[in-house]
Design a protein around this motif. Structure first.
Motif, PDB file in Angstrom:
ATOM      1  N   LEU A  88      -4.720 -35.446 -50.588  1.00  0.00           N
ATOM      2  CA  LEU A  88      -4.678 -34.315 -49.662  1.00  0.00           C
ATOM      3  C   LEU A  88      -6.076 -34.013 -49.162  1.00  0.00           C
ATOM      4  O   LEU A  88      -7.053 -34.229 -49.868  1.00  0.00           O
ATOM      5  N   VAL A  89      -6.146 -33.468 -47.955  1.00  0.00           N
ATOM      6  CA  VAL A  89      -7.397 -32.918 -47.452  1.00  0.00           C
ATOM      7  C   VAL A  89      -7.360 -31.435 -47.756  1.00  0.00           C
ATOM      8  O   VAL A  89      -6.441 -30.732 -47.341  1.00  0.00           O
ATOM      9  N   GLY A  90      -8.330 -30.979 -48.531  1.00  0.00           N
ATOM     10  CA  GLY A  90      -8.349 -29.587 -48.968  1.00  0.00           C
ATOM     11  C   GLY A  90      -8.868 -28.655 -47.902  1.00  0.00           C
ATOM     12  O   GLY A  90     -10.021 -28.753 -47.504  1.00  0.00           O
ATOM     13  N   HIS A  91      -8.017 -27.770 -47.434  1.00  0.00           N
ATOM     14  CA  HIS A  91      -8.420 -26.793 -46.430  1.00  0.00           C
ATOM     15  C   HIS A  91      -8.684 -25.426 -47.050  1.00  0.00           C
ATOM     16  O   HIS A  91      -9.377 -24.613 -46.474  1.00  0.00           O
ATOM     17  N   SER A  92      -8.115 -25.169 -48.220  1.00  0.00           N
ATOM     18  CA  SER A  92      -8.257 -23.839 -48.814  1.00  0.00           C
ATOM     19  C   SER A  92      -8.908 -23.896 -50.193  1.00  0.00           C
ATOM     20  O   SER A  92      -8.768 -22.978 -50.974  1.00  0.00           O
ATOM     21  N   GLY A  93      -9.588 -24.967 -50.507  1.00  0.00           N
ATOM     22  CA  GLY A  93     -10.217 -25.115 -51.810  1.00  0.00           C
ATOM     23  C   GLY A  93      -9.354 -25.962 -52.725  1.00  0.00           C
ATOM     24  O   GLY A  93      -8.134 -25.894 -52.677  1.00  0.00           O
ATOM     25  N   VAL A  94      -9.989 -26.755 -53.553  1.00  0.00           N
ATOM     26  CA  VAL A  94      -9.276 -27.713 -54.390  1.00  0.00           C
ATOM     27  C   VAL A  94      -8.272 -27.039 -55.331  1.00  0.00           C
ATOM     28  O   VAL A  94      -7.117 -27.462 -55.384  1.00  0.00           O
ATOM     29  N   PRO A  95      -8.635 -25.986 -56.077  1.00  0.00           N
ATOM     30  CA  PRO A  95      -7.639 -25.378 -56.961  1.00  0.00           C
ATOM     31  C   PRO A  95      -6.424 -24.849 -56.199  1.00  0.00           C
ATOM     32  O   PRO A  95      -5.288 -25.010 -56.654  1.00  0.00           O
ATOM     33  N   ASP A  96      -6.649 -24.239 -55.050  1.00  0.00           N
ATOM     34  CA  ASP A  96      -5.537 -23.728 -54.239  1.00  0.00           C
ATOM     35  C   ASP A  96      -4.648 -24.855 -53.746  1.00  0.00           C
ATOM     36  O   ASP A  96      -3.421 -24.729 -53.733  1.00  0.00           O
ATOM     37  N   GLU A  97      -5.243 -25.956 -53.340  1.00  0.00           N
ATOM     38  CA  GLU A  97      -4.464 -27.106 -52.869  1.00  0.00           C
ATOM     39  C   GLU A  97      -3.622 -27.686 -53.996  1.00  0.00           C
ATOM     40  O   GLU A  97      -2.458 -28.054 -53.790  1.00  0.00           O
ATOM     41  N   ILE A  98      -4.186 -27.762 -55.202  1.00  0.00           N
ATOM     42  CA  ILE A  98      -3.431 -28.260 -56.348  1.00  0.00           C
ATOM     43  C   ILE A  98      -2.256 -27.345 -56.630  1.00  0.00           C
ATOM     44  O   ILE A  98      -1.113 -27.793 -56.798  1.00  0.00           O
ATOM     45  N   ASP A  99      -2.507 -26.041 -56.673  1.00  0.00           N
ATOM     46  CA  ASP A  99      -1.444 -25.069 -56.953  1.00  0.00           C
ATOM     47  C   ASP A  99      -0.372 -25.092 -55.862  1.00  0.00           C
ATOM     48  O   ASP A  99       0.821 -25.098 -56.165  1.00  0.00           O
ATOM     49  N   ASN A 100      -0.785 -25.133 -54.609  1.00  0.00           N
ATOM     50  CA  ASN A 100       0.184 -25.185 -53.500  1.00  0.00           C
ATOM     51  C   ASN A 100       1.050 -26.432 -53.598  1.00  0.00           C
ATOM     52  O   ASN A 100       2.276 -26.369 -53.432  1.00  0.00           O
ATOM     53  N   TYR A 101       0.426 -27.578 -53.847  1.00  0.00           N
ATOM     54  CA  TYR A 101       1.188 -28.823 -53.976  1.00  0.00           C
ATOM     55  C   TYR A 101       2.196 -28.712 -55.115  1.00  0.00           C
ATOM     56  O   TYR A 101       3.362 -29.076 -54.973  1.00  0.00           O
ATOM     57  N   ALA A 102       1.746 -28.195 -56.248  1.00  0.00           N
ATOM     58  CA  ALA A 102       2.613 -28.086 -57.420  1.00  0.00           C
ATOM     59  C   ALA A 102       3.822 -27.198 -57.135  1.00  0.00           C
ATOM     60  O   ALA A 102       4.953 -27.546 -57.491  1.00  0.00           O
ATOM     61  N   ARG A 103       3.605 -26.070 -56.465  1.00  0.00           N
ATOM     62  CA  ARG A 103       4.724 -25.165 -56.156  1.00  0.00           C
ATOM     63  C   ARG A 103       5.675 -25.784 -55.140  1.00  0.00           C
ATOM     64  O   ARG A 103       6.887 -25.679 -55.274  1.00  0.00           O
ATOM     65  N   GLU A 104       5.138 -26.455 -54.120  1.00  0.00           N
ATOM     66  CA  GLU A 104       5.957 -27.026 -53.054  1.00  0.00           C
ATOM     67  C   GLU A 104       6.755 -28.251 -53.508  1.00  0.00           C
ATOM     68  O   GLU A 104       7.734 -28.629 -52.869  1.00  0.00           O
ATOM     69  N   HIS A 105       6.337 -28.896 -54.604  1.00  0.00           N
ATOM     70  CA  HIS A 105       6.978 -30.131 -55.051  1.00  0.00           C
ATOM     71  C   HIS A 105       7.649 -29.987 -56.422  1.00  0.00           C
ATOM     72  O   HIS A 105       7.868 -30.978 -57.117  1.00  0.00           O
ATOM     73  N   ASP A 106       7.994 -28.778 -56.792  1.00  0.00           N
ATOM     74  CA  ASP A 106       8.721 -28.526 -58.050  1.00  0.00           C
ATOM     75  C   ASP A 106       8.078 -29.189 -59.263  1.00  0.00           C
ATOM     76  O   ASP A 106       8.760 -29.820 -60.080  1.00  0.00           O
ATOM     77  N   VAL A 107       6.784 -29.039 -59.378  1.00  0.00           N
ATOM     78  CA  VAL A 107       6.076 -29.576 -60.531  1.00  0.00           C
ATOM     79  C   VAL A 107       6.391 -28.713 -61.744  1.00  0.00           C
ATOM     80  O   VAL A 107       6.370 -27.483 -61.678  1.00  0.00           O
ATOM     81  N   SER A 108       6.691 -29.352 -62.867  1.00  0.00           N
ATOM     82  CA  SER A 108       7.024 -28.661 -64.110  1.00  0.00           C
ATOM     83  C   SER A 108       5.811 -28.446 -65.004  1.00  0.00           C
ATOM     84  O   SER A 108       5.775 -27.519 -65.801  1.00  0.00           O
ATOM     85  N   LEU A 109       4.826 -29.359 -64.878  1.00  0.00           N
ATOM     86  CA  LEU A 109       3.642 -29.328 -65.741  1.00  0.00           C
ATOM     87  C   LEU A 109       2.465 -29.930 -65.000  1.00  0.00           C
ATOM     88  O   LEU A 109       2.609 -30.978 -64.363  1.00  0.00           O
ATOM     89  N   ILE A 110       1.319 -29.270 -65.107  1.00  0.00           N
ATOM     90  CA  ILE A 110       0.067 -29.818 -64.581  1.00  0.00           C
ATOM     91  C   ILE A 110      -0.762 -30.257 -65.780  1.00  0.00           C
ATOM     92  O   ILE A 110      -0.914 -29.503 -66.743  1.00  0.00           O
ATOM     93  N   ILE A 111      -1.298 -31.476 -65.719  1.00  0.00           N
ATOM     94  CA  ILE A 111      -2.218 -31.954 -66.749  1.00  0.00           C
ATOM     95  C   ILE A 111      -3.545 -32.214 -66.051  1.00  0.00           C
ATOM     96  O   ILE A 111      -3.616 -33.017 -65.122  1.00  0.00           O
ATOM     97  N   ILE A 112      -4.595 -31.512 -66.473  1.00  0.00           N
ATOM     98  CA  ILE A 112      -5.889 -31.601 -65.804  1.00  0.00           C
ATOM     99  C   ILE A 112      -7.006 -31.690 -66.832  1.00  0.00           C
ATOM    100  O   ILE A 112      -6.898 -31.137 -67.926  1.00  0.00           O
ATOM    101  N   GLY A 113      -8.055 -32.398 -66.475  1.00  0.00           N
ATOM    102  CA  GLY A 113      -9.206 -32.546 -67.360  1.00  0.00           C
ATOM    103  C   GLY A 113     -10.163 -31.370 -67.274  1.00  0.00           C
ATOM    104  O   GLY A 113     -10.123 -30.579 -66.334  1.00  0.00           O
ATOM    105  N   THR A 114     -11.044 -31.295 -68.260  1.00  0.00           N
ATOM    106  CA  THR A 114     -12.006 -30.199 -68.307  1.00  0.00           C
ATOM    107  C   THR A 114     -13.270 -30.473 -67.509  1.00  0.00           C
ATOM    108  O   THR A 114     -14.003 -29.558 -67.183  1.00  0.00           O
ATOM    109  N   GLU A 115     -13.538 -31.727 -67.208  1.00  0.00           N
ATOM    110  CA  GLU A 115     -14.769 -32.029 -66.489  1.00  0.00           C
ATOM    111  C   GLU A 115     -14.519 -33.073 -65.426  1.00  0.00           C
ATOM    112  O   GLU A 115     -13.566 -33.821 -65.485  1.00  0.00           O
TER     113      GLU A 115
END
Length: 145
Positions: A88-115
């Motif tokens: 994706l090309v982030g227009h509203s910031g990376v965390p917002d884009e991740i959250d928006n994608y997850a909500r729009e695509h019925d994601v059940s779990l996000i797994i993300i690294g700390t660094e």
């Protein structure tokens, strides 16, 4: 849990632990997986500590990220057919884009690294993508270090 989202930032070294956990969870839950990379907005420049402001060549960046995500997908072995790649090309910031994608695509779990990769001036000033994502998302999130 039927859909796992794994946002990655382009560093295989840092992504490896997250991917390894994603493989275990996907197999245990029989879930599909999306490996996601968010590229900053085409109109922005990236500032790195010790470097001048430079415009990215986004076609090269996208090709590089596709190659990176394909390498990450290989780690799923025989489970690769359940893994999709998204850039994706982030227009509203990376965390917002991740959250928006997850909500729009019925994601059940996000797994993300700390660094992630490198230290950008912006990241030092406003904190990490993971920290921000945890404050905005309502989707269960597993943080892997």
């Amino acid at each position: 849990m039927s859909h796992i989202l794994i946002p990655l930032d382009g560093s295989f070294e840092h992504a490896f632990a997250t991917i390894r956990e994603g493989v275990k969870m996907a197999k245990a839950l029989d879930a599909k997986v999306t490996l996601l990379q968010v590229i900053p907005n085409l109109d922005t420049s990236q500032v790195r500590v010790g470097c001048e402001v430079e415009k990215k060549n986004f076609d090269d960046e996208k090709a590089s990220q596709i190659s990176f995500l394909e390498k990450c997908k290989e780690e799923f072995g025989e489970y690769q057919d359940r893994v999709t790649l998204e850039i994706l090309v982030g227009h509203s910031g990376v965390p917002d884009e991740i959250d928006n994608y997850a909500r729009e695509h019925d994601v059940s779990l996000i797994i993300i690294g700390t660094e992630g990769t490198g230290l950008s001036l912006k990241r030092m000033l406003v904190g990490s993508v993971t920290e921000k994502l945890l404050t905005i998302t309502k989707i269960p999130t597993l943080v892997v270090s």
